[in-house]
Enzyme design. Structure first.
Site, PDB file in Angstrom:
ATOM      1  N   TYR A 259       0.815  -1.218   0.000  1.00  0.00           N
ATOM      2  CA  TYR A 259       0.000   0.000   0.000  1.00  0.00           C
ATOM      3  C   TYR A 259       0.850   1.271   0.000  1.00  0.00           C
ATOM      4  CZ  TYR A 259      -3.151   3.667   1.602  1.00  0.00           C
ATOM      5  OH  TYR A 259      -3.844   4.835   1.715  1.00  0.00           O
ATOM      6  N   ASP A 294      -8.737  -3.029  -0.967  1.00  0.00           N
ATOM      7  CA  ASP A 294      -9.908  -2.206  -1.284  1.00  0.00           C
ATOM      8  C   ASP A 294      -9.505  -0.922  -1.994  1.00  0.00           C
ATOM      9  OD1 ASP A 294      -8.953  -2.120   1.636  1.00  0.00           O
ATOM     10  OD2 ASP A 294      -9.760  -0.106   1.336  1.00  0.00           O
ATOM     11  N   LYS A 366     -11.481  -8.849   5.745  1.00  0.00           N
ATOM     12  CA  LYS A 366     -12.009  -7.517   6.031  1.00  0.00           C
ATOM     13  C   LYS A 366     -12.691  -6.974   4.786  1.00  0.00           C
ATOM     14  CE  LYS A 366     -10.832  -2.936   7.538  1.00  0.00           C
ATOM     15  NZ  LYS A 366      -9.748  -2.021   7.215  1.00  0.00           N
TER      16      LYS A 366
END
Ligand code: B12
Lengths: 519, 260
Positions: A259, A294, A366
């Site tokens: 990320y 996500d 998640k």
């Protein structure tokens, strides 16, 4: 509800991901970073700031770098100097910061090693005590059904956050995440003390962690529940924040192997070294990580890029395994982000969510709510969130980050959280066992879509394996964002390990199977 | 009663013209109780709602209560008095914009874009600039006659100004998405100062955009136009070209025309 999936494809994709991660890991283990060494000192117990508010771990590590000693790691010079000068951790740190003591390579290396080990063992004991406290509290608390309700607070002021978090817990939240202030991920130090000013979030500081932990324990005791606390490891200080989280009994931490590289333009080499250490600490502390796949779906299209999520999850899984993390702690992330205007979009969301569920049967997945296509139309937004909750319920997601109908407008108001929880509880209860009752039409649209995404993910991983992960990131294979190996922030903080580099934590924290490895 | 059609005076519409019906929701930091409901009702009265009805009150933990309130709005608005500051332009399509640039500039229009300072949101500026565009509307990179330089997010204002000069930009597009504590206003002001300091006051067309950016706000901050949600590349490009023509007139190839 089960998809018929070709297990050999899953196995092949996972094997490719394992080889991809190992190649990067082997390279990463020849180096260390300023953040890893600062984290080591923090775990030894070094804390506090100098007169200019520069944290002492930074002062000591900068000093070591200036003395040309950083390649040996902070542990030996620091522990050696403690012995030599008869000072404790904090006193030595202050003396170094004030320029009263110059660190050197210890003359008696075995003694310094033993001292460093002893310091590390003290840290490990404190972390293990935290794990035991968590287990005790969970045992006496009411059982939390999955999906856990995960709520965000983000006022910028830790005391206001506590008010909001208490209210959210009272309303039914299982997990509270304190969002960090804008830009903290690019700070090459961790701010100090309780903070009351942040943009879009609150600074992650050890004191803020402690304050929120205490508040959640208190409200949890009142409610007879255990409220989990989440913060962010991502950024230039991944390893240090992991250390702080372990010391202050956080329960979950955002921790993604890629990320920072992709979304924060943090140097790739730096990130791969830092993520290893930070996940090792997370794993040892029993902290569930949350990965950030996500996010890909905010810059890339959620339908077209669905396979990049799965490919990235497999890579994240393998990196986590190399840090000694069990699948039960791998909160792999994914999201409900398909354009609501797409016909049959709900079917594709179901396909994607169920696919991930089946590929990672033991992971506390998640699941992230719609964000990108949330608009000022809060009424429609509430419906989008309800559909998201329906997928979460039907596919047995573990951690459900609740959608806010005001997502496009502001960080959540207290009532937004309440309405989000009400929405989720309604859907989860009314659909509790729906997933078990339904079957997916064999060879139908949903199954074909899942198979297609799996095949694309496998192909992508095989391609990445051929060129290597850094080159794949350089081509913008994730999130449509390209980053180069020597670009980004923080490369100056990467140092090649010298002969005799020593860090006491891997041998104490990693499971035996990994300990003999390159770490 | 109902003469609003003639005078153009409007009130909220529930199910009957001029009934003034509105709904709202809010939180009071008090425990759920009859007193709390009465407080919510009186608050609605003070807000200018007649006959307010608290149709829903829910405890949100021991210290807070959520209210949904209906009422009849006492106030009305004369539509004839409304003016809105909007950028002046006619929306052209991509082909027409390309043709207009080719015709008037005789070279490519140089557009530099960035999301500035601490703001890391790129999707908005990408929607305008990247070839792929947004919602089926192609971005500026795909325009034949535009040279689009997208610098991405977290671009420092001073760096941006240097790039604008180096690229000899005609148009600067600035995105601001995070608005907490008016950080976007602070950032946009800082950039404007940097631009002025560099003497880029006159020629450069500077446009701000983002979900909370209005034309009015942008003008106030010294920008030439502001674009909000739902804007596309063709809107900005149409504005920029028409603004360019307002400033320079049709002077094919003569306006700094020595450039390739
Ligand atoms: C995607 C996203 C992110 C992604 C961004 C990825 C990326 N590379 O861009 C990530 C995860 C990184 C992110 C991070 C954060 N985010 Co964010 N994010 C969003 C989200 C979900 C969608 C934004 C988006 O992409 N919209 C789609 C685009 C196309 O729309 P748009 O930006 O409005 O652009 C259109 C118009 O406004 C206009 N436009 C925009 N710019 C320009 C420029 C010009 C010149 C023109 C002409 C037009 C124009 O044209 C576009 C097309 O029509 C929004 C919520 C939402 N639904 O809006 C929150 C949101 C914007 N984020 C928010 C926050 C607080 C953050 C964080 C601070 C959270 C944190 N503490 O970490 C960080 C900020 C990091 C930073 N340093 O900025 C808040 C902002 C609150 C506020 N009002 O200030 C929002 C509203 C979410 C929320 N409710 O809290 N975020």
């Amino acid at each position: 509800m089960k998809l018929a999936l070709d297990q050999s494809r899953i196995d092949a994709a996972r094997a490719a991901a394992a080889r991809i991660a190992r190649a990067v890991h082997a390279e990463a283990m020849t180096r260390t970073t300023v953040a890893v060494e600062r984290a080591t000192l923090r775990l030894f117990g070094l804390d506090g700031v100098d007169v200019d508010y520069v944290p002492l771990p930074n002062r000591v590590v900068d000093h070591l770098a200036a003395e040309g000693l950083l390649g040996h790691g902070a542990a030996l010079p620091f522990a050696g100097a403690m012995l030599e000068h008869g000072l404790d951790v904090q006193a030595l740190g202050e003396a170094v910061a004030q320029g009263r003591i110059t660190l050197t390579l210890p003359r008696d290396i075995p003694a310094a090693r033993a001292k460093a080990r002893a310091l590390a063992q003290t840290a490990c004991a404190r972390i293990r005590a935290n794990v035991a406290t968590r287990e005790d509290k969970l045992e006496s608390a009411a059982l939390q059904r999955t999906p856990w309700l995960y709520l965000i607070v983000a006022t910028g002021n830790i005391y206001e956050d506590i008010t909001q978090a208490r209210a959210a817990a009272q309303q039914g939240a299982d997990v509270i995440a304190v969002i960090r202030s804008t830009g903290q991920s690019l700070l090459d130090y961790v701010p100090y003390g309780a903070t009351t000013e942040g943009f879009g979030g609150t600074y992650a500081t050890q004191e803020n962690f402690r304050l929120m932990r205490a508040a959640l324990d208190e409200v949890g005791d009142e409610l007879g529940r255990y409220i989990r606390l989440t913060n962010y490891c991502s950024g230039l200080c991944m390893p240090e924040i992991a250390a702080m989280g372990a010391l202050e009994r956080l329960d979950m931490m955002l921790n993604d192997a890629m990320y920072g590289i992709i979304f924060r333009d943090i140097n790739l080499q730096r990130t791969f070294i830092d993520q290893f250490f930070s996940r090792m600490v997370n794993a040892y502390a029993g902290i569930i990580i949350n990965t950030g796949e996500d996010n890909y779906l905010t810059t890339a299209d959620a339908y077209e890029a669905a396979h990049t999520v799965l490919a990235s999850q497999l890579i994240n899984e393998q990196f986590a395994a190399l840090s000694g993390m069990a699948p039960e702690l791998m909160g792999l992330g994914h999201a409900f982000e398909i354009n609501p205007a797409l016909e049959n979009g709900f079917l594709w969301e179901l396909a994607h969510a169920q696919l991930v569920r089946q590929v990672f049967p033991d992971a506390p997945l998640k699941y992230m709510p719609p964000t990108k296509y949330m608009t000022g139309n809060i009424f429609k937004g509430h419906v989008q969130d309800a559909l998201f909750n329906a997928v979460g319920a039907m596919t047995g997601q573990h951690i459900q980050l609740l959608g806010m109908m005001t997502e496009a407008i502001h960080t959540p108001f207290l009532q937004d959280r309440f309405l989000g929880i009400e929405n989720a509880r309604y859907v989860f209860d009314t659909m509790r066992d729906l997933g078990e009752e339904l079957s997916i039409t064999p060879g139908g649209r949903i199954e074909r879509r899942a198979q297609e995404v799996l095949a694309q993910a496998q192909a992508m991983l095989e391609e990445i394996e051929a060129i290597g992960l850094p080159a794949a990131i350089g081509r913008g294979q994730f999130a449509d964002i390209a980053r180069q190996s020597d670009g980004g922030k923080g490369l100056a903080g990467v140092v090649t390990r010298a002969e005799g580099y020593f860090n006491p934590f891997p041998e104490l924290m990693l499971p035996e199977s990994l300990e003999g490895g390159p770490a | 009663m109902s003469n609003s059609a003639k005078t153009n005076i409007v009130r909220p519409y529930g199910d009957t013209l001029d009934d003034g019906r509105v709904q709202m929701s809010f939180t009071l930091p008090v425990p759920h109780s009859e007193e709390a409901k009465e407080a919510a009702r009186q608050l609605a009265l003070k807000m200018g709602l007649d006959d307010p009805a608290v149709v829903h009150a829910a405890p949100m933990g021991p210290d807070f209560t959520l209210f949904v309130v209906y009422g009849q709005c006492r106030h009305s608005i004369d539509m004839d008095t409304i003016t809105v500051d909007q950028p002046e332009f006619e929306v052209l399509d991509k082909a027409a914009i390309d043709a207009l640039i080719a015709d008037s500039l005789g070279r490519k229009l140089v557009v530099v874009g960035a999301c500035i300072e601490t703001d890391a949101h790129t999707v908005g500026i990408d929607a305008i600039m990247n070839a792929k565009g947004f919602n089926g509307h192609k971005g500026l990179e795909s325009y034949h006659e535009v040279r689009a330089v997208n610098l991405g997010a977290q671009v420092d204002s001073a760096d941006l100004v240097r790039r604008v000069i180096a690229e000899r930009a005609d148009v600067l597009l600035v995105s601001q998405v995070v608005t907490q504590k008016d950080i976007h206003v602070v950032n946009l002001r800082r950039l404007r100062q940097e631009l002025d300091r560099a003497g880029l006051g006159q020629d450069l067309i500077v446009v701000a955009g983002g979900p909370r950016i209005t034309h009015e706000l942008a003008r106030e901050l010294g920008y030439d136009a502001g674009f909000g949600p739902g804007s596309y590349a063709e809107d900005v490009a149409s504005f920029a070209m028409q603004e360019w023509l307002r400033r320079h007139g049709h002077q094919r190839g003569r306006q700094r025309g020595e450039r390739p």
